[in-house]
Design a protein around this motif. Structure first.
Motif, short mmCIF file in Angstrom:
data_model
loop_
_atom_site.label_atom_id
_atom_site.label_comp_id
_atom_site.label_asym_id
_atom_site.label_seq_id
_atom_site.Cartn_x
_atom_site.Cartn_y
_atom_site.Cartn_z
N LYS A 147 -5.71 10.97 -17.24
CA LYS A 147 -5.58 12.14 -17.79
C LYS A 147 -6.67 13.24 -16.81
O LYS A 147 -5.88 14.40 -16.57
CB LYS A 147 -6.06 12.41 -19.25
CG LYS A 147 -7.61 11.95 -19.27
CD LYS A 147 -8.19 12.00 -20.84
CE LYS A 147 -9.69 11.82 -21.07
NZ LYS A 147 -10.76 12.49 -20.05
N ASP A 148 -7.32 12.61 -16.17
CA ASP A 148 -8.15 13.37 -15.22
C ASP A 148 -7.56 13.61 -13.78
O ASP A 148 -7.28 14.80 -13.19
CB ASP A 148 -9.61 12.73 -14.67
CG ASP A 148 -10.47 12.76 -15.94
OD1 ASP A 148 -10.52 13.37 -17.00
OD2 ASP A 148 -11.53 11.91 -16.02
N THR A 194 -10.21 3.91 -11.01
CA THR A 194 -11.35 4.01 -12.09
C THR A 194 -11.23 5.27 -12.73
O THR A 194 -12.06 5.70 -13.79
CB THR A 194 -12.64 3.78 -11.66
OG1 THR A 194 -12.98 4.73 -10.36
CG2 THR A 194 -12.90 2.45 -11.05
N GLN A 195 -10.49 6.08 -12.21
CA GLN A 195 -10.46 7.54 -12.51
C GLN A 195 -9.42 7.59 -13.73
O GLN A 195 -8.28 6.99 -13.69
CB GLN A 195 -9.79 8.51 -11.60
CG GLN A 195 -9.93 10.13 -12.07
CD GLN A 195 -9.19 11.00 -11.08
OE1 GLN A 195 -8.31 10.49 -10.24
NE2 GLN A 195 -9.51 12.07 -10.88
N PRO A 196 -9.77 8.29 -15.05
CA PRO A 196 -8.90 8.18 -16.19
C PRO A 196 -7.64 9.14 -15.60
O PRO A 196 -7.32 10.00 -14.98
CB PRO A 196 -9.62 8.78 -17.16
CG PRO A 196 -11.03 8.64 -16.78
CD PRO A 196 -11.06 8.61 -15.27
#
Length: 210
Positions: free
Chosen positions: A7-8, A3-5
């Protein structure tokens, strides 16, 4: 993690690993020229354990710990003994980062099953920021370079007490202290070739029906 993008995730790697890497790369030629220098990489205990919903942070800090140890090995092989480096856990400090990570708004974003654990995470963040500073100054003097060079250090452990037990850090067993390492059942060594080789002779077994 899913669920973490992306890019992050990449941003955390850029800050926690790529940043120190580029700074080390800039500093080392000057250290080589003078035959001396010290690098203090701020890692984290998160790089040594599995913390749920902190994947990018844990992964990047573990990589930084290993980066530090690997580069130190290179310096030692080249007999550049005046160059020493360390990765440090700076202690549990209620910084802007930790207050945000474990604050009420952030806790709401993790699965409900994890909220109880996250809501109590700040309870262990009670260290003084000056503690890390004092340990860094001590390490920069070279007081620990003979036994802790390239190692991961938790500033919560008394450095003077560790240095008083320097003999325990020597030899094969001592080599694994203050590092990231793994252990296997049966005494398998995490390095070299297992006894008998990787393809040791096996006892023949007849499969029924063949």
């Amino acid at each position: 993690m899913d669920t973490q993008p992306p890019k992050d995730f990449i941003h955390d790697l850029a800050v926690n690993l790529h940043g120190p890497y580029y700074l080390m790369r800039l500093a080392l030629p000057h250290f080589r020229a003078t035959g001396s220098g010290v690098i203090l990489n701020i890692a984290s205990r998160a790089g040594t354990v599995f913390i749920p919903y902190s994947t990018s942070y844990c992964a990047s800090k573990a990589a930084l710990i290993n980066l530090t140890g690997c580069v130190q090995k290179e310096m030692d092989i080249e007999k550049l003994h005046g160059i020493h480096m360390y990765s440090l856990h700076p202690g549990g400090i209620k910084s802007a980062m930790t207050l945000k990570k474990y604050g009420e708004e952030s806790v709401k974003n993790v699965p409900e099953q994890a909220r109880g654990w996250f809501s109590k995470a700040l309870d262990i963040y009670n260290d003084s920021p000056y503690l890390n500073g004092m340990v860094c100054v001590a390490l920069a003097t070279g007081v620990a370079k003979d036994v802790l060079r390239g190692k991961y250090i938790d500033v919560g452990q008394d450095l003077e007490d560790v240095l008083a037990q320097a003999e325990a850090l020597k030899g094969d067993e001592g080599a694994e202290l203050y590092t990231l390492h793994t252990s296997f059942l049966g005494g398998l060594k995490n390095g070299g070739v297992p006894p008998g080789g990787y393809h040791a002779a096996e006892k023949p077994f007849e499969f029924p029906g063949f």
